[in-house]
Design an enzyme around this catalytic site. Structure first.
Site, PDB file in Angstrom:
ATOM      1  N   THR A  18      -5.652  17.787  24.565  1.00 27.15           N
ATOM      2  CA  THR A  18      -5.778  18.589  25.791  1.00 27.15           C
ATOM      3  C   THR A  18      -6.699  19.780  25.552  1.00 27.15           C
ATOM      4  OG1 THR A  18      -3.479  18.007  26.311  1.00 27.15           O
ATOM      5  CG2 THR A  18      -4.458  19.767  27.596  1.00 27.15           C
ATOM      6  N   ARG A  22      -5.916  19.647  17.119  1.00 30.58           N
ATOM      7  CA  ARG A  22      -4.803  20.406  16.549  1.00 30.58           C
ATOM      8  C   ARG A  22      -4.035  19.525  15.574  1.00 30.58           C
ATOM      9  NH1 ARG A  22      -2.683  23.698  21.928  1.00 30.58           N
ATOM     10  NH2 ARG A  22      -4.708  24.659  22.302  1.00 30.58           N
ATOM     11  N   SER A 113      -3.221  27.663  19.463  1.00 37.09           N
ATOM     12  CA  SER A 113      -2.585  28.298  20.606  1.00 37.09           C
ATOM     13  C   SER A 113      -1.150  28.739  20.337  1.00 37.09           C
ATOM     14  CB  SER A 113      -2.648  27.344  21.795  1.00 37.09           C
ATOM     15  OG  SER A 113      -2.182  27.979  22.941  1.00 37.09           O
ATOM     16  N   HIS A 114      -0.217  28.175  21.087  1.00 42.32           N
ATOM     17  CA  HIS A 114       1.187  28.591  21.024  1.00 42.32           C
ATOM     18  C   HIS A 114       1.935  27.868  19.904  1.00 42.32           C
ATOM     19  CE1 HIS A 114       0.511  25.072  23.390  1.00 42.32           C
ATOM     20  NE2 HIS A 114       1.737  24.680  23.143  1.00 42.32           N
ATOM     21  N   LYS A 126     -11.724  24.208  18.440  1.00 40.58           N
ATOM     22  CA  LYS A 126     -12.171  23.777  19.765  1.00 40.58           C
ATOM     23  C   LYS A 126     -13.599  24.254  19.974  1.00 40.58           C
ATOM     24  CE  LYS A 126     -10.542  26.119  23.382  1.00 40.58           C
ATOM     25  NZ  LYS A 126      -9.746  26.553  24.526  1.00 40.58           N
ATOM     26  N   ASP A 277       0.333  34.551  24.207  1.00 42.43           N
ATOM     27  CA  ASP A 277       0.575  33.554  23.158  1.00 42.43           C
ATOM     28  C   ASP A 277      -0.325  33.756  21.935  1.00 42.43           C
ATOM     29  OD1 ASP A 277      -1.809  32.800  24.348  1.00 42.43           O
ATOM     30  OD2 ASP A 277      -1.487  30.680  23.919  1.00 42.43           O
ATOM     31  N   ASP A 279      -3.231  32.672  20.923  1.00 43.28           N
ATOM     32  CA  ASP A 279      -4.657  32.967  21.077  1.00 43.28           C
ATOM     33  C   ASP A 279      -4.977  33.782  22.324  1.00 43.28           C
ATOM     34  OD1 ASP A 279      -3.931  30.749  22.609  1.00 43.28           O
ATOM     35  OD2 ASP A 279      -5.955  29.938  22.604  1.00 43.28           O
ATOM     36  N   ASP A 281      -4.426  33.382  25.583  1.00 42.11           N
ATOM     37  CA  ASP A 281      -4.831  32.870  26.900  1.00 42.11           C
ATOM     38  C   ASP A 281      -3.650  32.593  27.823  1.00 42.11           C
ATOM     39  OD1 ASP A 281      -3.953  30.637  25.563  1.00 42.11           O
ATOM     40  OD2 ASP A 281      -5.779  29.446  25.841  1.00 42.11           O
ATOM     41  N   ARG A 282      -2.433  32.588  27.290  1.00 38.94           N
ATOM     42  CA  ARG A 282      -1.274  32.368  28.154  1.00 38.94           C
ATOM     43  C   ARG A 282      -0.621  33.701  28.509  1.00 38.94           C
ATOM     44  NH1 ARG A 282       2.005  26.972  26.526  1.00 38.94           N
ATOM     45  NH2 ARG A 282       0.198  25.629  26.199  1.00 38.94           N
ATOM     46  N   GLU A 363      -1.939  27.149  35.791  1.00 38.09           N
ATOM     47  CA  GLU A 363      -1.183  26.009  35.292  1.00 38.09           C
ATOM     48  C   GLU A 363       0.256  26.430  35.042  1.00 38.09           C
ATOM     49  OE1 GLU A 363      -3.427  23.001  32.743  1.00 38.09           O
ATOM     50  OE2 GLU A 363      -3.937  24.931  31.895  1.00 38.09           O
ATOM     51  N   GLU A 364       1.135  25.436  35.152  1.00 39.94           N
ATOM     52  CA  GLU A 364       2.553  25.702  34.900  1.00 39.94           C
ATOM     53  C   GLU A 364       2.818  26.128  33.459  1.00 39.94           C
ATOM     54  OE1 GLU A 364       4.096  23.531  32.613  1.00 39.94           O
ATOM     55  OE2 GLU A 364       2.166  22.483  32.513  1.00 39.94           O
ATOM     56  N   SER A 365       1.894  25.794  32.553  1.00 39.87           N
ATOM     57  CA  SER A 365       2.083  26.085  31.131  1.00 39.87           C
ATOM     58  C   SER A 365       1.693  27.533  30.805  1.00 39.87           C
ATOM     59  CB  SER A 365       1.274  25.106  30.289  1.00 39.87           C
ATOM     60  OG  SER A 365      -0.084  25.112  30.712  1.00 39.87           O
ATOM     61  N   LYS A 376      -8.335  30.330  30.507  1.00 42.13           N
ATOM     62  CA  LYS A 376      -7.245  31.098  31.071  1.00 42.13           C
ATOM     63  C   LYS A 376      -7.132  32.396  30.280  1.00 42.13           C
ATOM     64  CE  LYS A 376      -3.659  28.383  28.693  1.00 42.13           C
ATOM     65  NZ  LYS A 376      -4.270  27.136  28.188  1.00 42.13           N
ATOM     66  N   ARG A 496       6.971  15.510  28.689  1.00 39.84           N
ATOM     67  CA  ARG A 496       7.209  16.607  29.621  1.00 39.84           C
ATOM     68  C   ARG A 496       7.641  16.019  30.961  1.00 39.84           C
ATOM     69  NH1 ARG A 496       5.286  20.590  26.539  1.00 39.84           N
ATOM     70  NH2 ARG A 496       3.124  20.729  25.848  1.00 39.84           N
TER      71      ARG A 496
HETATM   72  C1  G16 Z   1      -3.516  23.817  26.567  1.00 41.13           C
HETATM   73  C2  G16 Z   1      -4.452  23.570  27.708  1.00 41.13           C
HETATM   74  C3  G16 Z   1      -3.741  23.747  29.007  1.00 41.13           C
HETATM   75  C4  G16 Z   1      -2.520  22.870  29.058  1.00 41.13           C
HETATM   76  C5  G16 Z   1      -1.631  23.157  27.871  1.00 41.13           C
HETATM   77  C6  G16 Z   1      -0.479  22.182  27.762  1.00 41.13           C
HETATM   78  O1  G16 Z   1      -3.143  25.160  26.556  1.00 41.13           O
HETATM   79  O2  G16 Z   1      -5.555  24.432  27.674  1.00 41.13           O
HETATM   80  O3  G16 Z   1      -4.626  23.421  30.022  1.00 41.13           O
HETATM   81  O4  G16 Z   1      -1.816  23.087  30.236  1.00 41.13           O
HETATM   82  O5  G16 Z   1      -2.368  23.020  26.689  1.00 41.13           O
HETATM   83  O6  G16 Z   1      -1.011  20.923  27.580  1.00 41.13           O
HETATM   84  P1  G16 Z   1      -0.093  19.708  27.191  1.00 41.13           P
HETATM   85  O7  G16 Z   1       0.900  19.603  28.325  1.00 41.13           O
HETATM   86  O8  G16 Z   1      -1.015  18.543  27.112  1.00 41.13           O
HETATM   87  O9  G16 Z   1       0.604  20.047  25.908  1.00 41.13           O
HETATM   88  P2  G16 Z   1      -3.168  25.993  25.203  1.00 41.13           P
HETATM   89  O10 G16 Z   1      -2.654  27.345  25.598  1.00 41.13           O
HETATM   90  O11 G16 Z   1      -2.257  25.248  24.267  1.00 41.13           O
HETATM   91  O12 G16 Z   1      -4.583  25.974  24.770  1.00 41.13           O
END
Ligand code: G16
Length: 543
Positions: A18, A22, A113-114, A126, A277, A279, A281-282, A363-365, A376, A496
């Site tokens: 996504t 990672r 990220s998280h 990335k 988070d 990095d 962005d969240r 996004e919901e995340s 983001k 999910r």
């Molecule tokens: C990444 C993507 C987001 C996505 C999230 C969760 O966020 O940039 O667009 O919503 O992962 O993705 P998944 O449901 O496939 O785990 P981040 O903050 O991890 O870079």
């Protein structure tokens, strides 16, 4: 000092998910693993002579070593200059900001990220394009294909350089400019938001707690909130980035940011709470004894965007990922602007933002952002909320309650089943796909199915198509269940399950979320056979 050509062999599985590649740190530390991927990025980019690259990461374990490797490979690939964050640190939104501001060819973000960090944690990489956003799938697929046939990489054998001092040095013919990670980003934020109003808010005794989660946002939040906006010292907690995030999971949700949630639940809690988070962005937004879902946060900001100077001219459109609640759709409708529904992944917003079709995305995340950059942006969302609180003088809960009263409430929750066996997760999805044609019209107790499908997206700008982006079961009253496999995990598969129910009547706007969604949760189990496939009686994380 010279450029070495080193023979190598492909590693399987270097396909970006996504958001980039990672893997466990132990995977990235295998000799040539990172080099293969970076060389594949560079090979895909082609001739980079005279070009600028931006480089930085979230400071997690292995960040500093990876920065040196990439610098030495960039020099071997002919880049004229690399802008690298001091100490190898740049938040993901800051990378996007710096790429755009300095007209760079692109940037490399080192982050998972998280996901947890440390020697046993995760690492990630990335590539972001010149517009500042994550590379689209056409590019990530080309990079992946290159990793499958790679036979050599090129690297300078110059000694490691100092990345801790703000200065310019050289590797081979390439300038390495170590930059202040915060400066460009802070300057952009100052242009978007009413800093005077926010300063006055803090001056009036307004209290806030920002949880940096020992990740990259800490220095940004300290500099902007406590430095530029006059928030009292101590407003930012867990502010120092640590290589292992202090052993925690740097994911700003009520489960992982438990310390912040506890602070905000006290009787004399601060007026406003927020977290970001790994990095940066969240974001998570919290009021006193009140959590705001990311979907609601997007909708509230969209409905009130005019409070911020950067958005006074109005919004061109809103975009949200498919599993994100449809709260923002109602705002878009009221504003008379389009609302786009994209697959999960910030990369899918890039074309809409570039084409001027959308201004805000979410996004919901726990991701919210706008056309100011192409990622983001955690602190941006926090500043937007601060601007809104300063201008209206209302509390977080008051703003959300009023929003629900006007637009109705979209009850929303995500149930994650982490680290389940990949095969079982794939079979669950496959069995759901087989059921899809039989679901429309079925009475499932409280709900009747309107339609069920596997979400497919055609980008309205470039016509690219993404298939199998999540299974939707949509009820006749608009309630939904979505099943999707995460593309960011590093252990087995993460299932999910997204649940959404719309409630127009304000009398029912203050139910407990899981109770409000109970009937849908039951249907998800019945239709998906989650326990049977995963062996799990309940989700690992509920947000
Ligand atoms: C990444 C993507 C987001 C996505 C999230 C969760 O966020 O940039 O667009 O919503 O992962 O993705 P998944 O449901 O496939 O785990 P981040 O903050 O991890 O870079």
């Amino acid at each position: 000092m010279s450029i070495q050509t080193v023979a190598t062999k492909p590693f399987p599985g270097q396909r970006p998910g996504t958001s980039g590649l990672r893997k466990k740190v132990s995977v990235f530390r295998q000799p040539s693993y990172l080099e293969n991927f970076v060389q594949s990025v560079f090979d895909t980019l082609g001739d980079c002579a005279g070009k600028t690259l931006v480089l930085g990461g979230d400071g997690r374990y292995h960040n500093r070593e990876a920065v040196q490797t990439i610098l030495h490979m960039a020099a071997a690939h002919g880049f004229a200059k690399v802008l690298v964050g001091q100490g190898g640190i740049l938040s993901t939104p800051a990378v996007s900001c710096v790429i755009r501001k300095h007209g760079a060819l692109g940037g490399i973000v080192l982050s998972a990220s998280h996901n947890p960090g440390g020697p046993d944690g995760d690492f990630g990489i990335k590539y972001n394009i010149a517009a500042g956003g994550p590379a689209p799938e056409s590019v990530t697929e080309a990079i992946f294909h290159r990793t499958e046939s790679i036979s050599r990489y090129r690297i300078s054998d110059a000694p490691a350089i100092d990345i801790d001092r703000i200065a310019t040095s050289r590797i081979e013919q390439m300038d390495v400019e170590v930059i202040d990670p915060v400066a460009d980003y802070a300057e952009l934020m100052q242009r978007l938001f009413d800093f005077d109003a926010i300063k006055a808010l803090f001056g009036s005794g307004f209290r806030m707690c920002f949880d940096g989660m020992h990740a990259v946002s800490g220095p940004y939040a300290k500099a902007i909130l406590e430095g530029m906006l006059g928030a009292p010292a101590g407003t930012v907690i867990n502010a120092v980035p640590l290589e292992d995030f202090g052993g925690h999971h740097p994911d700003p949700n009520p489960v992982n940011a438990a310390q912040l949630i506890a602070i905000m639940a006290e009787d004399d809690a601060p007026d406003f709470g927020a977290a970001s988070d790994g990095d940066g962005d969240r974001n998570m937004i919290v009021g006193r004894k009140f959590e705001v879902t990311p979907s609601d946060s997007l909708a509230v900001l969209a409905a009130n965007a005019a409070v911020a100077p950067g958005y006074r001219a109005g919004l061109k459109g809103i975009a949200r990922s498919m599993p994100t609640s449809r709260a923002a759709d109602r705002v878009a409708e009221a504003l008379g602007i389009p609302c786009y529904e994209t697959p999960t992944g910030w990369k899918f917003f890039g074309t809409l933002l570039d084409a001027g079709k959308a201004t805000l995305c979410g996004e919901e995340s726990y991701g919210t952002g706008s056309d100011h950059i192409r990622e983001k942006d955690g602190l941006w969302a926090v500043l937007f909320w601060l601007n809104l609180l300063a201008v209206t003088g209302k509390s977080v809960q008051q703003l959300v309650d009023e929003h629900w009263a006007r637009f109705g409430r979209n009850y929303y929750s995500r149930h994650d089943y982490e680290a389940v066996a990949s095969e079982a997760a794939n079979e669950l999805m496959a069995s759901l796909r087989i059921k899809l044609p039989t679901l429309a019209g079925r009475d499932l107790g409280h709900y009747v199915v309107d339609f069920a499908d596997d979400f497919e997206y055609t980008d309205p700008v470039d016509g690219s198509v993404a298939t199998q982006q999540g299974i939707r079961i949509v009820m006749t009253n608009g309630s939904r269940i979505v099943f999707r496999l995460s593309g960011t995990g590093t252990e087995g598969a993460t299932l999910r399950v997204y649940l959404e129910r719309y409630e127009a009547d304000p009398t029912y706007h203050h139910l407990l979320t899981q109770q409000a969604l109970a009937a849908l949760i039951l249907i998800a189990e019945q239709v998906g056979g989650i326990t049977g496939w995963t062996g799990r009686a309940r989700p690992t994380v509920i947000t």
